[in-house]
Enzyme design. Structure first.
Site, PDB file in Angstrom:
ATOM      1  N   ARG A 562       0.873  -1.184   0.000  1.00 10.38           N
ATOM      2  CA  ARG A 562       0.000   0.000   0.000  1.00 10.38           C
ATOM      3  C   ARG A 562       0.903   1.225   0.000  1.00 10.38           C
ATOM      4  NH1 ARG A 562      -4.080  -0.374   4.585  1.00 10.38           N
ATOM      5  NH2 ARG A 562      -5.154  -1.816   3.208  1.00 10.38           N
ATOM      6  N   ARG A 671      -4.294   0.636  18.032  1.00  7.97           N
ATOM      7  CA  ARG A 671      -5.050   0.167  16.859  1.00  7.97           C
ATOM      8  C   ARG A 671      -4.766   1.145  15.733  1.00  7.97           C
ATOM      9  NH1 ARG A 671      -7.708  -2.463  13.671  1.00  7.97           N
ATOM     10  NH2 ARG A 671      -9.709  -3.515  13.997  1.00  7.97           N
ATOM     11  N   LYS A 672      -5.379   0.903  14.576  1.00 11.35           N
ATOM     12  CA  LYS A 672      -5.143   1.828  13.468  1.00 11.35           C
ATOM     13  C   LYS A 672      -5.667   3.222  13.785  1.00 11.35           C
ATOM     14  CE  LYS A 672      -9.198   0.331  10.912  1.00 11.35           C
ATOM     15  NZ  LYS A 672      -9.622  -0.205   9.638  1.00 11.35           N
ATOM     16  N   GLY A 936     -17.689  -5.751   1.592  1.00 13.04           N
ATOM     17  CA  GLY A 936     -17.935  -7.194   1.535  1.00 13.04           C
ATOM     18  C   GLY A 936     -18.237  -7.827   2.873  1.00 13.04           C
ATOM     19  N   CYS A 941     -14.792  -1.377   4.859  1.00  6.38           N
ATOM     20  CA  CYS A 941     -13.720  -0.660   4.160  1.00  6.38           C
ATOM     21  C   CYS A 941     -14.267   0.120   2.977  1.00  6.38           C
ATOM     22  CB  CYS A 941     -12.652  -1.633   3.663  1.00  6.38           C
ATOM     23  SG  CYS A 941     -12.117  -2.765   4.923  1.00  6.38           S
ATOM     24  N   GLY A 942     -15.431  -0.279   2.487  1.00  7.80           N
ATOM     25  CA  GLY A 942     -16.053   0.458   1.385  1.00  7.80           C
ATOM     26  C   GLY A 942     -16.915   1.610   1.886  1.00  7.80           C
TER      27      GLY A 942
HETATM   28  C1  HEM Z   1      -8.071  -8.544   4.689  1.00  3.42           C
HETATM   29  C2  HEM Z   1      -8.867  -7.688   5.236  1.00  3.42           C
HETATM   30  C3  HEM Z   1      -9.004  -6.236   4.808  1.00  3.42           C
HETATM   31  C4  HEM Z   1      -8.763  -5.650   3.612  1.00  3.42           C
HETATM   32  C5  HEM Z   1      -8.286  -6.274   2.323  1.00  3.42           C
HETATM   33  C6  HEM Z   1      -9.040  -4.262   3.783  1.00  3.42           C
HETATM   34  C7  HEM Z   1      -8.894  -3.303   2.784  1.00  3.42           C
HETATM   35  C8  HEM Z   1      -9.013  -1.957   3.016  1.00  3.42           C
HETATM   36  C9  HEM Z   1      -8.510  -0.922   2.162  1.00  3.42           C
HETATM   37  C10 HEM Z   1      -7.758  -1.141   0.876  1.00  3.42           C
HETATM   38  C11 HEM Z   1      -8.831   0.263   2.703  1.00  3.42           C
HETATM   39  C12 HEM Z   1      -8.400   1.639   2.241  1.00  3.42           C
HETATM   40  C13 HEM Z   1      -7.228   1.906   3.178  1.00  3.42           C
HETATM   41  C14 HEM Z   1      -6.131   2.829   2.740  1.00  3.42           C
HETATM   42  O1  HEM Z   1      -6.036   3.211   1.600  1.00  3.42           O
HETATM   43  O2  HEM Z   1      -5.298   3.186   3.619  1.00  3.42           O
HETATM   44  C15 HEM Z   1      -9.559  -0.013   3.876  1.00  3.42           C
HETATM   45  C16 HEM Z   1     -10.109   0.948   4.666  1.00  3.42           C
HETATM   46  C17 HEM Z   1     -10.846   0.652   5.767  1.00  3.42           C
HETATM   47  N1  HEM Z   1     -10.884  -0.549   6.429  1.00  3.42           N
HETATM   48 FE1  HEM Z   1     -10.198  -2.280   5.721  1.00  3.42          FE
HETATM   49  N2  HEM Z   1      -9.462  -4.037   5.041  1.00  3.42           N
HETATM   50  C18 HEM Z   1      -9.449  -5.224   5.706  1.00  3.42           C
HETATM   51  C19 HEM Z   1      -9.804  -5.435   7.006  1.00  3.42           C
HETATM   52  C20 HEM Z   1     -10.480  -4.506   7.763  1.00  3.42           C
HETATM   53  C21 HEM Z   1     -11.009  -4.752   9.068  1.00  3.42           C
HETATM   54  C22 HEM Z   1     -10.875  -6.063   9.831  1.00  3.42           C
HETATM   55  C23 HEM Z   1     -11.639  -3.600   9.455  1.00  3.42           C
HETATM   56  C24 HEM Z   1     -12.402  -3.292  10.713  1.00  3.42           C
HETATM   57  C25 HEM Z   1     -12.846  -4.119  11.584  1.00  3.42           C
HETATM   58  C26 HEM Z   1     -11.498  -2.651   8.396  1.00  3.42           C
HETATM   59  C27 HEM Z   1     -12.058  -1.395   8.393  1.00  3.42           C
HETATM   60  C28 HEM Z   1     -11.743  -0.428   7.471  1.00  3.42           C
HETATM   61  C29 HEM Z   1     -12.292   0.901   7.479  1.00  3.42           C
HETATM   62  C30 HEM Z   1     -13.316   1.433   8.451  1.00  3.42           C
HETATM   63  C31 HEM Z   1     -11.717   1.573   6.412  1.00  3.42           C
HETATM   64  C32 HEM Z   1     -12.012   2.975   5.981  1.00  3.42           C
HETATM   65  C33 HEM Z   1     -11.061   3.919   6.595  1.00  3.42           C
HETATM   66  C34 HEM Z   1     -11.455   5.336   6.302  1.00  3.42           C
HETATM   67  O3  HEM Z   1     -12.214   5.894   7.091  1.00  3.42           O
HETATM   68  O4  HEM Z   1     -11.005   5.907   5.304  1.00  3.42           O
HETATM   69  N3  HEM Z   1     -10.780  -3.230   7.404  1.00  3.42           N
HETATM   70  N4  HEM Z   1      -9.653  -1.360   4.059  1.00  3.42           N
HETATM   71  S1  SF4 Z   2     -12.147  -5.324   2.220  1.00  5.11           S
HETATM   72 FE1  SF4 Z   2     -12.919  -4.751   4.228  1.00  5.11          FE
HETATM   73  S2  SF4 Z   2     -15.146  -4.550   3.949  1.00  5.11           S
HETATM   74 FE2  SF4 Z   2     -14.347  -5.610   2.174  1.00  5.11          FE
HETATM   75  S3  SF4 Z   2     -14.654  -7.698   2.722  1.00  5.11           S
HETATM   76 FE3  SF4 Z   2     -12.545  -7.195   3.305  1.00  5.11          FE
HETATM   77  S4  SF4 Z   2     -12.680  -6.573   5.434  1.00  5.11           S
HETATM   78 FE4  SF4 Z   2     -14.751  -6.605   4.640  1.00  5.11          FE
END
Ligand code: HEM
Ligand code: SF4
Ligand SMILES: Cc1cc2nc3c(=O)[nH]c(=O)nc-3n(C[C@H](O)[C@H](O)[C@H](O)COP(=O)(O)OP(=O)(O)OC[C@H]3O[C@@H](n4cnc5c(N)ncnc54)[C@H](O)[C@@H]3O)c2cc1C
Length: 1007
Positions: A562, A671-672, A936, A941-942
């Site tokens: 990333r 945490r993040k 998903g 994350c979406g």
């Molecule tokens: C393999 C698992 C995951 C993948 C592939 C993934 C992928 C992503 C990506 C690509 C982003 C954009 C981040 C960036 O550009 O810095 C993102 C954002 C985010 N992710 Fe994930 N994520 C994962 C797991 C999680 C988990 C476990 C959580 C929470 C329990 C989470 C919550 C979020 C949130 C809330 C954002 C949005 C952040 C914002 O406010 O801009 N993600 N995620």
């Molecule tokens: S990328 Fe984030 S919202 Fe999408 S399936 Fe993975 S953990 Fe869930």
């Protein structure tokens, strides 16, 4: 010299091997020992097979005693030899070598070993119910290393699996397969999961947690048939539901291996009946482990098995000839990544004399239950935390009275680390009060004495203790206690090095404590040299994320990087290099993210040094873009150029970024941490979802109007849903803003919870301590007056800066009017050809700058007016349009199941398909602006909770089929009037999504 007595052990599993080891230590020269094991290997830690399946351990890592150990200790070992008969009259065990998997092959070659004492440690075998189809290829059990290897091979070719049985073992197998990218369903006949260890509510919460991880769980139902032609293809449930299955694991309990004993005429009921000295009905024959039945009980866990082995070694060696085994107290820990669960003793007590204390928080996946009688712990369930598990286990096993009121117990435990540091005495049992000979690591039989010796000899981390004496390197369940021992005995050394804080912490905290994530660079370079990614430990994989390097579970051996782009600012050179690297090492595409970053995929660990070197040449890096760091700092993509910004806030974002990068002050957050810093008045970057949001405002200070920011804190999505950031009632000048952000991050670092990771975000600290406390704390650290907030200047609407927009003119700028041109990148996935194309356009029409938006799109700025029409005629703009339909324009989508193991559906595929269909249906009609965001899974994350229409992937049943589906939410908003989305529809099959969304797209009032 007296003739040595002969001991023959049948079974070289956990019980047999432990017994032999203990006997060797206690009476090395008294016996000749012979061991038969019908598995072809030396002895290994069976419970770690789950970790092998999950990819956390390699098979070589789970062996306990190598065959040389037997040689060195003069023990005769018959590997791959099965004892087929016991001749009690002649006192002889008769073995038959069998080539593995071909029992017939060795027939005839009988091997006799005379004994004075015979020890049966034949364990159990999996119970396989008579389900039609159970013998089809592709149906497995999970007991031995061979089973595990066969499963792993099958998993490589499989897409979906069904695990029959929702007990401890079934769930560990399910999660292991799921972690390898399979879609996994678990079928359990009982009304809830882990029926032996949990009560119904805990079972349901566990189910929810597993479902959140992406497993599908069916309880209170059973498999009626396993279907397939020539190989398993599906599983049919009682109600006719069909589940696709390329492989099936049967995990329906165990049956003790008693046939040998029964044929020899020994007393056998469910198990081989033994007395308190583990003696069978024949005084020369003993039985230990899962094959033994003691006081009417057969066991299926390792601790009783070990206890029996130790008692028998005491009895036979003469060390304690009258030692007695009085039964075991059972406790177990689920070894599933992402879930902390310990259960001990009687958790379902209906005894009128017992007190039962329950604390349930299903929303956050937590459940605690204590069953107490006469002040003593009879049983406990701890789900969603493991901090107090080790201590509760001590009370449970010792039978000592709990200190104080049982309800206080958790708080007492979580204070333990602090109280021992400030010198106060901890009431009741503590690491320090344990007897020296207390065994701490059961896998490697390491006592407290030995561990303390290692600590005093300089081991200051759990890893170092493991290297010195192996403690903690088996199943890992003693690592919490190792932390307590470290905290107590290495206090001085640790305080100096700052390596250790509170010890009641989660797994990631332990990983961080062992080594700062940034310090993993030499490890990355080591693996880059060897290419042996299989040897990476779980801790390695986590720590590499500090460098933005992500091991991807769905694509084992291939990584994702990333790349940081503060405020989404990039340029043509950078785009070209990323595209070139993705062509050379990847698969010709990249992903644009919802935090304005770019992700490269599909490269191997060997490629990393070259990738980093090339990125560095164009001023890019991937540092601290994952895990417990301040992630990429977001901001208005048109910072400095947007006509409606109050000021250019990107210098502040860059200053803050350089403050935190490579700075270990900020690399161990609980945490993040997400930060957005913007001067834009049009709400273009979801500020309310951020841990810190700086939004534009002004104040009259010292008689002057000063531009700066109002400060919002504690926004989040993900675990527990959307919490809009709260106003802190603070205004900060631009020149002080980066420092103020750093101070806020420090408060989070110092006060944020390090217990359950689902409650570790800043939002929870604010929830627990309140905004007023937070402001006071900031005030105290800031050391000068904090100004109260300035006016809210932001407009109500939001913009995405797509299409053609005139840019701001700086005062005194009389050159041609410049324009920005925003290009839609459908669901953020861009090919390398498109990236090069964008780079060309940016250089030919603009000044080479490129900007990334939080909607996963691209902006090319600085286009003179007279170049606009030529630009809009460029063929690339057919693929990346500047005037997409309102539907595609607002489409945002998370990674989905191609690369995310949490994903329940292929988000990007479905989002595009549904959007295109909606576009077709509404073609030529006026549609009010809207956003459609898809995630998903609940992690979000979406950002689906801040969209006009939010979609969260799920799976649902239609007739006898399980299909991709989505829950639908409406009118979520960030911005000055944030709004949590309303639930509108559940379980809409993706095939029907367009039907369900069409009326919303047309008629839903936009709030
Ligand atoms: C393999 C698992 C995951 C993948 C592939 C993934 C992928 C992503 C990506 C690509 C982003 C954009 C981040 C960036 O550009 O810095 C993102 C954002 C985010 N992710 Fe994930 N994520 C994962 C797991 C999680 C988990 C476990 C959580 C929470 C329990 C989470 C919550 C979020 C949130 C809330 C954002 C949005 C952040 C914002 O406010 O801009 N993600 N995620
Ligand atoms: S990328 Fe984030 S919202 Fe999408 S399936 Fe993975 S953990 Fe869930
Ligand atoms: C995947 C998995 C995960 C587990 N996780 C946990 C956990 O987390 N916690 C926990 O407490 N327990 C766990 N267990 C259970 C634990 O492994 C058992 O309780 C323990 O292995 C029992 O030890 P045993 O020596 O009685 O049997 P085993 O370890 O099965 O050993 C018996 C051995 O005897 C051999 N044998 C049998 N008959 C003969 C014969 N006639 N001649 C020669 N050799 C023979 C067998 O092949 C086997 O190697 C797990 C089990 C599995 C399979």
């Amino acid at each position: 010299m007296a003739k040595r007595e002969a001991i023959v052990v049948v079974g070289n599993g956990m019980a047999g091997a432990r017994f032999v080891q203990a006997l060797t230590e206690k009476a090395r020269d008294r016996f000749t020992i012979t061991v038969f094991g019908d598995e072809p290997y030396g002895n290994y830690n069976r419970i770690l097979l789950s970790s092998v399946l999950a990819g956390v351990k390699q098979p070589v890592e789970i062996f306990l005693n190598p065959t040389e150990w037997y040689e060195k200790n003069g023990i005769r070992l018959h590997l791959g030899v099965r004892v087929v008969r016991i001749d009690r009259d002649r006192r002889v065990a008769v073995g038959q070598p069998a080539r593995h998997g071909d029992a017939e092959a060795g027939r005839g070659l009988l091997l006799e070993e005379p004994y004075d004492y015979l020890v049966l440690a034949t364990g159990s075998r999996p119970f396989v119910p008579t389900i039609p189809g159970k013998d089809l290829p592709g149906v497995f059990v999970f007991r031995t290393l061979d089973d595990c290897v066969a499963l792993l091979e099958a998993a490589e070719r499989a897409e979906c699996a069904v695990v029959i049985g929702g007990g401890l073992l079934g769930l560990e197998a399910a999660r292991g397969l799921h972690g390898r990218g399979l879609k996994v369903s678990v079928v359990e006949i009982a009304p809830h999961l882990m029926v032996q260890q949990l009560d119904p509510l805990a079972g349901r919460i566990l189910q929810q947690q597993l479902e959140k991880l992406g497993l599908r769980i069916f309880v209170q139902t059973q498999v009626s048939r396993i279907l397939g032609e020539g190989r398993v293809q599906a599983v049919e449930l009682q109600d006719g539901t069909l589940l696709d299955a390329d492989l099936v694991v049967i995990s329906c309990g165990i049956r003790p291996n008693v046939e040998l004993a029964r044929e020899a005429g020994l007393a056998v009921q469910r198990g081989i009946v033994v007395d308190d000295q583990l003696r069978t009905s024949d005084p020369a024959i003993f039985a230990i482990g899962e094959c033994a039945e003691h006081r009417g009980v057969t066991y299926g866990l390792v601790e009783p098995v070990y206890e029996q082995a130790e008692v028998l070694a005491d009895v036979l060696s003469g060390a304690r000839p009258h030692a007695c085994y009085a039964g075991s107290k059972l406790a177990t820990t689920l070894k599933v990544i992402g879930i902390d669960l310990t259960s001990m003793g009687d958790v379902k007590s209906s005894d009128a004399d017992s007190q039962v204390f329950v604390e349930a928080d299903p929303l956050n996946g937590r459940y605690r239950k204590l069953v107490v009688k006469d002040g003593r712990l009879q049983g406990a369930i701890l789900l969603g935390e493991k901090e107090s598990a080790q201590k509760l286990l001590l009370y449970f096993r010792s039978g000592e009275k709990l200190p104080g009121h049982p309800l206080e117990i958790w708080y007492r435990f979580s204070r333990d680390g602090e109280s021992s540091e400030d010198g106060q005495q901890d009431a009741g049992l503590s690491a320090a009060s344990l007897p020296d000979d207390q065994q701490i690591c059961n896998c490697h039989r390491v006592s407290k004495r030995e561990i303390v010796r290692c600590i005093r000899a300089g081991a200051t981390s759990i890893e170092a203790i493991g290297q010195a004496c192996k403690a903690g390197t088996g199943c890992g369940s003693c690592q919490g206690m190792l932390g307590h021992l470290l905290a107590h005995y290495a206090r001085h050394a640790v305080q100096q090095s700052g390596a250790l804080g509170d010890t009641s912490q989660n797994k990631v905290e332990l990983i961080k404590r062992e080594k700062d994530g940034l310090d993993s660079l030499p490890d990355i370079l080591h693996y880059a040299r060897t290419g042996n990614w299989e040897e990476m430990t779980e801790a390695d994989k986590q720590r590499f994320k500090w460098h933005g390097l992500f091991f991807r579970i769905p694509t084992p051996g291939y990584f994702m990087l990333r790349i940081r782009h503060t405020c989404g600012q990039s340029n043509a050179r950078q785009f070209r290099v990323i595209a070139e690297l993705s062509d050379k090492f990847g698969k010709g595409f990249c992903d644009l993210t919802t935090r304005q970053q770019i992700q490269m995929r599909w490269f191997t660990i060997r490629d990393v040094p070259e990738i980093w070197a090339r990125l560095a040449e164009v001023g890019l890096n991937s540092k601290q873009t994952g895990m417990d760091n301040v992630r990429g700092v977001c901001g208005c993509p048109l910072s400095g150029l947007a006509p409606h910004e109050l000021f250019d806030a990107s210098p502040v974002a860059r200053e803050f970024t350089s403050l935190i990068l490579d700075n270990k002050e900020f690399t161990n957050l609980p945490r993040k941490f997400n930060v957005t810093i913007t001067g834009c008045l049009e709400n273009c970057c979801h500020t309310e979802t951020q841990d810190i949001a700086l939004v534009p405002s002004y104040r009259e200070l010292d008689g002057q109007q000063v531009f700066g920011f109002n400060v919002f804190v504690g926004g989040k999505q993900g675990s527990g849903g959307y919490t809009p950031a709260k106003p802190l009632d603070v205004f900060v000048r631009r020149e002080e803003a980066a420092q103020l952000c750093a101070e806020i991050v420090r408060i989070f670092r110092d006060h944020g919870s390090r217990e359950s990771r689902t409650r570790a975000r800043l939002a929870f600290l604010l929830q627990d301590r309140g905004v007023r406390w937070f402001r006071q704390e900031l005030q105290a650290r800031w050391g000068k007056p904090l100004f109260s907030a300035g006016p809210e200047l932001r407009k109500k609407h939001h913009t995405d800066h797509l299409g053609i927009q005139p840019q701001k003119r700086k005062p005194g700028d009389y050159g041609p009017q410049l324009f920005s041109v925003g290009l839609l990148v459908p669901v953020g996935r861009i090919t390398t050809d498109q990236m090069r194309g964008v780079a060309d356009l940016a250089e030919r029409y603009g000044n080479g700058e490129i900007r990334l938006t939080v909607q996963q799109n691209i902006i090319i700025p600085n286009i003179p007016e007279d170049r606009l029409s030529a630009l809009t005629d460029e063929p690339l703009l057919k693929e990346l349009p500047i005037d997409p339909s309102p539907i595609l324009r607002g489409l945002v989508c998370c990674t989905g199941n191609d690369y995310c193991h949490f994903a329940l559906i292929d988000t990007k595929g479905w989002a595009l398909q549904v959007a295109r269909e909606l576009e077709r249906r509404t073609q030529g009609q006026k549609i009010a602006p809207l956003t459609i965001h898809m995630s998903g899974c609940p992690a979000g994350c979406g950002l689906h909770q801040v969209a006009t229409i939010g979609l969260q992937g799920c799976r649902t049943r239609i007739g006898d089929q399980i299909v991709d589906a989505a829950h639908v939410y409406i009118n979520g908003k960030s911005g000055p009037q944030p709004q949590i989305a309303t639930d509108a529809m559940y379980d809409v099959p993706c095939e029907k999504l367009a039907d369900a969304l069409e009326p919303l797209v047309r008629y839903l009032p936009r709030s």
